[in-house]
Design a protein around this motif. Structure first.
Motif, PDB file in Angstrom:
ATOM      1  N   GLY A 508      48.618  -5.124 -22.181  1.00 56.30           N
ATOM      2  CA  GLY A 508      49.320  -6.406 -23.456  1.00 56.30           C
ATOM      3  C   GLY A 508      49.458  -5.427 -24.991  1.00 56.30           C
ATOM      4  N   HIS A 509      49.024  -6.070 -26.206  1.00 57.13           N
ATOM      5  CA  HIS A 509      49.621  -5.668 -26.910  1.00 57.13           C
ATOM      6  C   HIS A 509      47.926  -5.257 -27.659  1.00 57.13           C
ATOM      7  CE1 HIS A 509      52.862  -8.066 -28.248  1.00 57.13           C
ATOM      8  NE2 HIS A 509      52.700  -9.244 -27.013  1.00 57.13           N
ATOM      9  N   ILE A 510      47.190  -4.987 -26.975  1.00 57.77           N
ATOM     10  CA  ILE A 510      45.649  -4.066 -27.410  1.00 57.77           C
ATOM     11  C   ILE A 510      46.552  -2.810 -27.273  1.00 57.77           C
ATOM     12  CG2 ILE A 510      44.933  -4.022 -25.240  1.00 57.77           C
ATOM     13  CD1 ILE A 510      42.141  -4.830 -26.442  1.00 57.77           C
ATOM     14  N   GLN A 518      36.335  -1.448 -31.983  1.00 56.95           N
ATOM     15  CA  GLN A 518      35.488  -1.637 -31.078  1.00 56.95           C
ATOM     16  C   GLN A 518      35.629  -3.544 -31.239  1.00 56.95           C
ATOM     17  OE1 GLN A 518      31.629  -0.987 -29.724  1.00 56.95           O
ATOM     18  NE2 GLN A 518      31.919   0.549 -28.936  1.00 56.95           N
ATOM     19  N   GLN A 519      35.747  -3.754 -30.407  1.00 55.16           N
ATOM     20  CA  GLN A 519      36.798  -5.062 -30.073  1.00 55.16           C
ATOM     21  C   GLN A 519      36.074  -5.880 -29.012  1.00 55.16           C
ATOM     22  OE1 GLN A 519      40.951  -4.823 -29.413  1.00 55.16           O
ATOM     23  NE2 GLN A 519      40.040  -2.580 -30.491  1.00 55.16           N
ATOM     24  N   MET A 642      46.300  -8.414 -37.012  1.00 56.44           N
ATOM     25  CA  MET A 642      45.954  -8.624 -38.038  1.00 56.44           C
ATOM     26  C   MET A 642      44.707  -7.357 -37.372  1.00 56.44           C
ATOM     27  SD  MET A 642      46.654 -11.647 -38.614  1.00 56.44           S
ATOM     28  CE  MET A 642      45.094 -11.850 -39.352  1.00 56.44           C
ATOM     29  N   ILE A 643      44.357  -7.073 -36.866  1.00 55.69           N
ATOM     30  CA  ILE A 643      43.417  -6.342 -36.054  1.00 55.69           C
ATOM     31  C   ILE A 643      43.904  -5.000 -37.580  1.00 55.69           C
ATOM     32  CG2 ILE A 643      42.611  -4.119 -35.186  1.00 55.69           C
ATOM     33  CD1 ILE A 643      41.629  -6.636 -33.014  1.00 55.69           C
ATOM     34  N   PHE A 697      35.894  -3.223 -26.036  1.00 51.22           N
ATOM     35  CA  PHE A 697      37.796  -2.900 -25.880  1.00 51.22           C
ATOM     36  C   PHE A 697      37.326  -2.361 -27.001  1.00 51.22           C
ATOM     37  CE2 PHE A 697      38.652  -6.773 -23.023  1.00 51.22           C
ATOM     38  CZ  PHE A 697      39.401  -5.549 -22.172  1.00 51.22           C
ATOM     39  N   SER A 698      37.465  -0.521 -26.776  1.00 47.95           N
ATOM     40  CA  SER A 698      37.110  -0.181 -28.216  1.00 47.95           C
ATOM     41  C   SER A 698      38.639   0.777 -28.139  1.00 47.95           C
ATOM     42  CB  SER A 698      36.445   0.882 -27.692  1.00 47.95           C
ATOM     43  OG  SER A 698      36.087   2.167 -27.953  1.00 47.95           O
ATOM     44  N   THR A 699      38.951   1.062 -29.809  1.00 50.63           N
ATOM     45  CA  THR A 699      40.368   2.137 -29.469  1.00 50.63           C
ATOM     46  C   THR A 699      39.501   3.190 -30.641  1.00 50.63           C
ATOM     47  OG1 THR A 699      40.673   0.357 -31.050  1.00 50.63           O
ATOM     48  CG2 THR A 699      41.987   0.460 -29.735  1.00 50.63           C
TER      49      THR A 699
END
Length: 701
Positions: A508-510, A518-519, A642-643, A697-699
């Motif tokens: 996805g767009h993540i 972290q989300q 947005m993030i 979910f972590s980036t």
């Protein structure tokens, strides 16, 4: 004093009509009633059953009936004679004996045989078209279509479209023989390939070939007159899709007009042989070729720029590739159209450019209030035609709703629509989704006024109110949403079935998130769809709002997709005396600048931000430390946008909250489709059906 008859055809039933017109309607009605009675009587009598050898033109049959000078007696014989001859026999070609009418043999003239062959060729070129609209649905068929009963599902995979699901109603004893199979079609390379698909020769000569694999597969589905739901429209394939549905719409419209004109000539010849007006002739059932109204095709698109592109493509398919100057000579009123539908491009800044999708969406004339009627004649194409005399309509949801709700005019022109095309459906969510739903509810309704159409030429399924089952709908969007599925499920009843394109989303767009953070995804429990609005709000008030009063919690943006939720939260903030600023689609530029400045410099702890404000402006909000997404965005790419606004380059270095950053997303099990576009289809299933209520979910690097 005798009242004069008005020549205004717009309101023919508010004033006394001429005696000739009244006589015509009364006679036609009388003929229909008398034909039913006489048909029952003649069934009990012997009628020659000799096999038929040759096709006899209708115009040659009629003079043999006229043996009496009395007009009433003549019409009585006329109706009786036609009821003796089944339509299938009138239009048969490979037969053995001549037709015997009222014990008289009629010889076929050799001069007519070439004309018969030409008619036969015309019928063959419109084979699938004729089969679709000549088929009569029974009452049981209609009840099964409404109840979605006996629908056969077939799954297939095509090269360009991907995974397809065919939903074919089982209306025939042998449905497999009546419906096209699900095998992948070949690519359309040249004009002969188009002609094999029954495309008009005039279009084949001007079409841009070869078509791509995507275009070929889309046209194959559209040409089979099945409904199509395609939720994978992108900026790269948008023009290819537009070209295909314009090609299909024009081909359908030319078939409709050519059939009507052909039958008009036959009726004129028939009337001439009887020395009567064409409106006074009893017409065979095989000549039913019209709806109650003339309009057959409706395009619903978001902006005038889209309408401009559609008109240009249709013009090029009709008259060949042309520039604007040449189109002014070949298309009536094109110069006025160009002035109204071009220009007015939004200014795009150079220093801080907008995203690419924003510039492509809002390029050209973005006015969303328009309606354009198009009329076709033998040699011309006219724009700005009246709704009741138009063959096509290009309109926005707002423009169409204003037509429907106009008290001075009726919306009867929407009664006989045979092809509905909805493009860029996702943009209607940002405009006003209710406008589209309201307009679709006014298709195929009973006319408010008696139509001018000769009822003897109207198809029987149109007279019986079954037009909606003969309408093909093509819906294109950039992604899949429950709103689009609801339209397809509730407002599309094509008796030839529906094809849905449904491809799983791997990433996805993540994956486009650049901010190392972290989300947290929090699932809200709810019992049914109706309670999701209240359950989400109660969860927000109980579990999220208490964080606002914690020390050190500041620079929080609350992103709200629905404007109704936005208003509800805003009113609650005012009641609870929360320090906040707000930006929505109705906020003026001066107030937007002021709200951004207050938020960036810690003047307010919360910024209430609507999705439609971001859609229309793409404002870069700086200073966001905590992001709360009230509901997964309807536009999935907004999630990463947005993030990414939370990058260090957009922060206030003097706010004192360097390490305090968070992202929280609230969702329910009914948000599966929107979550799929954000985290992927597989992860979305885990979020909505997993045992836990919170997922991370972590980036982070």
């Amino acid at each position: 004093m005798k009242q004069k008859h008005s020549k205004n055809r717009a309101k023919p039933y508010n004033k006394p009509t001429p005696a000739r017109r009244n006589e015509r309607f009364s006679k036609n009605y009388s003929f229909i009633q008398r034909s039913k009675q006489m048909e029952e009587t003649q069934r009990r009598q012997k009628f020659p059953t000799t096999a038929i050898k040759e096709f006899e033109p209708v115009a040659e049959l009629l003079p043999e009936v006229q043996d009496d000078n009395n007009e009433a007696g003549f019409y009585e014989q006329l109706v009786t004679g036609f009821n003796h001859i089944p339509t299938s026999q009138i239009l048969s070609f490979n037969t053995e004996e001549p037709i015997v009418l009222a014990s008289k043999k009629i010889k076929l003239k050799k001069a007519k045989r070439s004309e018969i062959k030409k008619i036969n060729a015309d019928l063959e070129t419109c084979n699938s078209f004729s089969k679709r609209f000549d088929f009569e649905l029974s009452t049981d068929n209609i009840n099964d279509l409404i109840a979605k009963k006996d629908v056969k599902s077939i799954k297939s995979n095509w090269t360009a479209l991907g995974n397809l699901k065919f939903e074919i109603p089982q209306l025939f004893p042998d449905s497999a023989a009546k419906h096209p199979d699900s095998n992948e079609p070949t690519t359309i390379e040249n004009s002969s390939d188009l002609q094999k698909l029954e495309v008009k020769t005039s279009i084949c000569a001007n079409a841009i070939l070869p078509l791509s694999a995507l275009q070929s597969e889309l046209f194959y589905i559209a040409n089979n007159y099945q409904d199509l739901y395609y939720p994978h429209r992108t900026l790269s394939n948008a023009e290819d899709i537009r070209y295909v549905y314009c090609l299909h719409a024009l081909n359908h419209m030319l078939k409709v007009r050519s059939l009507i004109l052909r039958n008009n000539e036959k009726v004129s010849a028939l009337a001439k042989s009887m020395k009567l007006s064409p409106n006074e002739v009893s017409i065979p059932e095989s000549f039913r070729d019209q709806g109650l109204k003339r309009m057959k095709v409706v395009f619903i698109v978001p902006f005038r720029e889209s309408a401009l592109k559609i008109v240009n493509i249709i013009g090029d398919l009709l008259f060949g590739s042309q520039d604007d100057q040449a189109r002014k000579n070949s298309i009536a009123n094109y110069e006025s159209f160009l002035g109204d539908y071009s220009g007015n491009t939004i200014y795009f800044p150079k220093t801080n450019p907008k995203p690419v999708d924003y510039e492509q969406t809002f390029s050209g004339n973005t006015d969303d209030n328009f309606k354009l009627g198009i009329r076709f004649t033998k040699k011309t194409m006219s724009l700005f035609s009246d709704m009741n005399t138009s063959d096509m309509l290009i309109a926005s949801p707002l423009g169409l709703r204003m037509l429907v709700t106009d008290k001075d005019n009726d919306f009867d022109f929407l009664n006989s629509i045979e092809l509905l095309i909805v493009d860029q459906a996702e943009l209607f969510l940002a405009q006003n989704w209710e406008n589209l739903l309201h307009s679709l509810d006014h298709l195929h309704l009973q006319p408010q006024k008696l139509p001018d159409t000769n009822c003897q030429r109207v198809r029987t399924w149109c007279l019986s109110g079954a037009s909606s089952f003969y309408r093909q709908t093509l819906l294109f969007s950039s992604h899949d949403l429950p709103e689009f599925r609801a339209v397809v499920n509730s407002k599309c009843n094509n008796y030839q079935g529906m094809i849905r394109v449904s491809n799983l989303i791997e990433n996805g767009h993540i994956r486009n998130v650049l901010t190392p953070i972290q989300q947290i995804f929090r699932r809200i429990s709810c019992s049914n769809v109706e309670s999701t609005f209240d359950d989400r709000f109660q969860y927000f008030v109980k579990h999220i709002m208490p964080q606002f009063s914690k020390p050190g919690f500041s620079h929080c943006m609350l992103y709200v997709p629905s404007y109704f939720d936005y208003v509800r939260i805003r009113n609650h903030f005012k009641t609870e005396m929360i320090s906040f600023v707000q930006i929505n689609e109705y906020t003026k530029k001066e107030k937007i600048s002021r709200a951004r400045d207050i938020f960036f410099h810690s003047g307010a702890s919360v910024l209430l931000y609507s999705e439609r404000a971001h859609f229309f402006r793409r404002t870069r909000i700086k200073g966001i430390r905590n992001l709360i997404i009230y509901q997964p965005p309807n536009f999935p790419h907004f999630y990463s946008e947005m993030i990414n606004l939370m990058l260090e380059s957009n922060q206030n270095p003097r706010d004192g909250f360097e390490e305090a950053m968070s992202v929280t997303v609230l969702f329910t099990k009914y948000d599966l489709l929107t979550l799929s576009h954000i985290v992927g289809s597989e992860n979305a299933v885990k979020l909505t059906r997993g045992k836990k209520d919170s997922y991370v979910f972590s980036t982070k690097n």
